[in-house]
Design a protein around this motif. Structure first.
Motif, short mmCIF file in Angstrom:
data_model
loop_
_atom_site.label_atom_id
_atom_site.label_comp_id
_atom_site.label_asym_id
_atom_site.label_seq_id
_atom_site.Cartn_x
_atom_site.Cartn_y
_atom_site.Cartn_z
N MET A 1 3.46 26.03 10.43
CA MET A 1 2.65 24.82 10.23
C MET A 1 3.49 23.59 10.55
O MET A 1 4.63 23.47 10.08
CB MET A 1 2.15 24.75 8.80
CG MET A 1 1.27 23.54 8.52
SD MET A 1 0.73 23.48 6.78
CE MET A 1 -0.27 24.97 6.70
N SER A 2 2.95 22.69 11.35
CA SER A 2 3.69 21.49 11.73
C SER A 2 3.72 20.50 10.57
O SER A 2 2.85 20.50 9.70
CB SER A 2 3.05 20.84 12.96
OG SER A 2 1.71 20.48 12.69
N SER A 3 4.73 19.65 10.58
CA SER A 3 4.86 18.63 9.54
C SER A 3 3.79 17.57 9.72
O SER A 3 3.39 17.26 10.85
CB SER A 3 6.24 17.99 9.60
OG SER A 3 7.25 18.96 9.39
N PRO A 4 3.32 16.97 8.62
CA PRO A 4 2.29 15.94 8.75
C PRO A 4 2.86 14.64 9.28
O PRO A 4 4.08 14.39 9.21
CB PRO A 4 1.81 15.77 7.29
CG PRO A 4 3.02 16.12 6.47
CD PRO A 4 3.68 17.23 7.21
N VAL A 5 1.98 13.84 9.81
CA VAL A 5 2.34 12.48 10.18
C VAL A 5 2.23 11.61 8.92
O VAL A 5 1.22 11.68 8.21
CB VAL A 5 1.40 11.93 11.27
CG1 VAL A 5 1.76 10.48 11.60
CG2 VAL A 5 1.47 12.80 12.52
N HIS A 6 3.26 10.83 8.64
CA HIS A 6 3.24 9.94 7.49
C HIS A 6 2.82 8.54 7.94
O HIS A 6 3.42 7.97 8.86
CB HIS A 6 4.61 9.88 6.83
CG HIS A 6 5.02 11.15 6.16
ND1 HIS A 6 4.78 11.40 4.82
CD2 HIS A 6 5.63 12.27 6.65
CE1 HIS A 6 5.23 12.60 4.51
NE2 HIS A 6 5.74 13.15 5.60
N VAL A 7 1.79 8.03 7.31
CA VAL A 7 1.30 6.67 7.61
C VAL A 7 1.61 5.79 6.40
O VAL A 7 1.24 6.12 5.27
CB VAL A 7 -0.22 6.68 7.88
CG1 VAL A 7 -0.70 5.26 8.18
CG2 VAL A 7 -0.56 7.62 9.04
N VAL A 8 2.31 4.69 6.63
CA VAL A 8 2.69 3.79 5.54
C VAL A 8 1.89 2.50 5.64
O VAL A 8 2.03 1.74 6.60
CB VAL A 8 4.20 3.49 5.56
CG1 VAL A 8 4.57 2.53 4.41
CG2 VAL A 8 5.01 4.79 5.45
N VAL A 9 1.04 2.29 4.65
CA VAL A 9 0.26 1.05 4.56
C VAL A 9 0.98 0.15 3.56
O VAL A 9 1.20 0.53 2.42
CB VAL A 9 -1.17 1.34 4.07
CG1 VAL A 9 -1.97 0.04 3.93
CG2 VAL A 9 -1.88 2.31 5.02
N GLY A 10 1.35 -1.04 4.01
CA GLY A 10 2.17 -1.93 3.18
C GLY A 10 3.65 -1.72 3.43
O GLY A 10 4.45 -1.71 2.49
N PRO A 11 4.08 -1.56 4.70
CA PRO A 11 5.48 -1.27 4.99
C PRO A 11 6.43 -2.42 4.73
O PRO A 11 7.64 -2.21 4.65
CB PRO A 11 5.45 -0.92 6.48
CG PRO A 11 4.28 -1.68 7.03
CD PRO A 11 3.26 -1.64 5.93
N ARG A 12 5.89 -3.64 4.55
CA ARG A 12 6.79 -4.77 4.33
C ARG A 12 7.04 -5.04 2.84
O ARG A 12 7.79 -5.95 2.50
CB ARG A 12 6.23 -6.03 5.00
CG ARG A 12 6.30 -5.97 6.52
CD ARG A 12 6.40 -7.36 7.10
NE ARG A 12 7.61 -8.04 6.65
CZ ARG A 12 7.75 -9.36 6.58
NH1 ARG A 12 6.73 -10.15 6.89
NH2 ARG A 12 8.87 -9.90 6.20
N THR A 13 6.45 -4.28 1.97
CA THR A 13 6.82 -4.36 0.57
C THR A 13 8.19 -3.69 0.40
O THR A 13 8.62 -2.91 1.25
CB THR A 13 5.81 -3.64 -0.33
OG1 THR A 13 5.79 -2.25 0.05
CG2 THR A 13 4.41 -4.22 -0.16
N GLN A 14 8.86 -3.99 -0.71
CA GLN A 14 10.15 -3.34 -0.95
C GLN A 14 9.97 -1.83 -1.09
O GLN A 14 10.80 -1.05 -0.63
CB GLN A 14 10.80 -3.91 -2.21
CG GLN A 14 11.29 -5.34 -2.02
CD GLN A 14 12.19 -5.78 -3.15
OE1 GLN A 14 13.07 -5.05 -3.58
NE2 GLN A 14 11.96 -6.98 -3.67
N LEU A 15 8.87 -1.42 -1.72
CA LEU A 15 8.60 0.01 -1.85
C LEU A 15 8.34 0.63 -0.48
O LEU A 15 8.84 1.71 -0.16
CB LEU A 15 7.41 0.24 -2.77
CG LEU A 15 6.99 1.70 -2.96
CD1 LEU A 15 8.16 2.54 -3.47
CD2 LEU A 15 5.80 1.80 -3.89
#
Length: 240
Positions: free
Chosen positions: A1-15
């Motif tokens: 099984m291939s690894s999932p694509v990670h989508v980051v919403v809010g990438p400019r927050t410190q978190l």
């Protein structure tokens, strides 16, 4: 099984920035709200940086996704803006389009706040936006069927290790700890969970306060909570 694509919403927050660092080397899409965000992110991360309007096009049609929602809704809810609702709907539409762009499985992991579980009178607006975000993400998942699921984490205060000083700071979660927890939750069955010692203490005290408020005789004082435990700076980004 291939690894999932990670989508980051809010990438400019410190978190969001901490999460991107942990995901370095994986297939990651960082969703920028506008050109200024995209320019700020360019060269600082190995992720594919895309504008919100084009985010769905960055996802392959059969890819499995993990959508990390580090920011959704007003940046400063205690200082409302006339276009807060419009921006919120736009952000939701972006997430909906990303989910619809693939036929693969999608796990949405929302960073909420323990305040959303039982807001104090002075944080009702903040807690209300958090609850609204959770409700709308649940509706998106329902529209797309069982391939889409939502997990929610409720942290308390999130700080950098260098900012820790007093007892309340030592009880708070770090951005690194919450970022690790987001990745762990993505691999679990969907659930809602409180994150951090301070959040668990605050939730317990808040529950006691509500019980006292319901059963106390008129005039009996209620429990009060420290503002240090209810401060949740998970969106530390500048206004657009």
């Amino acid at each position: 099984m291939s690894s999932p694509v990670h989508v980051v919403v809010g990438p400019r927050t410190q978190l969001g920035a901490t999460l991107l660092a942990r995901l370095d080397g994986q297939d990651v899409v960082a969703v920028a709200r506008h050109e200024r965000d995209a320019e700020a992110l360019a060269g600082t991360t190995g992720a594919r940086v895309v504008l919100a309007a084009a985010a769905a096009g960055a996802v392959a049609g059969t890819a499995d996704l993990v959508v990390h929602v580090c920011a959704l809704g007003p940046i400063h809810p205690e200082d409302p803006r006339p276009d807060d609702a419009e921006r919120f709907e736009t952000e939701l539409a972006t997430i909906d389009a990303i989910v619809a762009a693939t036929t693969g499985s999608v796990r949405v992991v929302l960073v909420s706040s323990v305040i959303a579980l039982a807001p104090t009178p002075d944080r009702r607006l903040y807690g209300g936006w958090k609850n609204l975000a959770e409700e709308h993400l649940d509706r998106i998942a329902l529209r797309h069927g069982p391939r889409v699921s939502v997990s929610v984490v409720y942290p308390g205060r999130i700080i950098a290790p260098a900012d820790r000083s007093g007892l309340s700071d030592r009880l708070s979660s770090t951005f690194e700890k919450v970022a690790r927890r987001l990745l762990a939750e993505a691999a679990r069955k969907p659930r809602r969970t409180i994150v951090g010692t301070d959040a668990k203490v605050w939730a317990a005290l808040r529950a006691m306060s509500l019980v006292v408020h319901v059963v106390r005789p008129s005039g009996t004082p209620t429990l009060t909570l420290s503002s240090d435990l209810t401060s949740t700076p998970d969106r530390q980004e500048a206004r657009p």
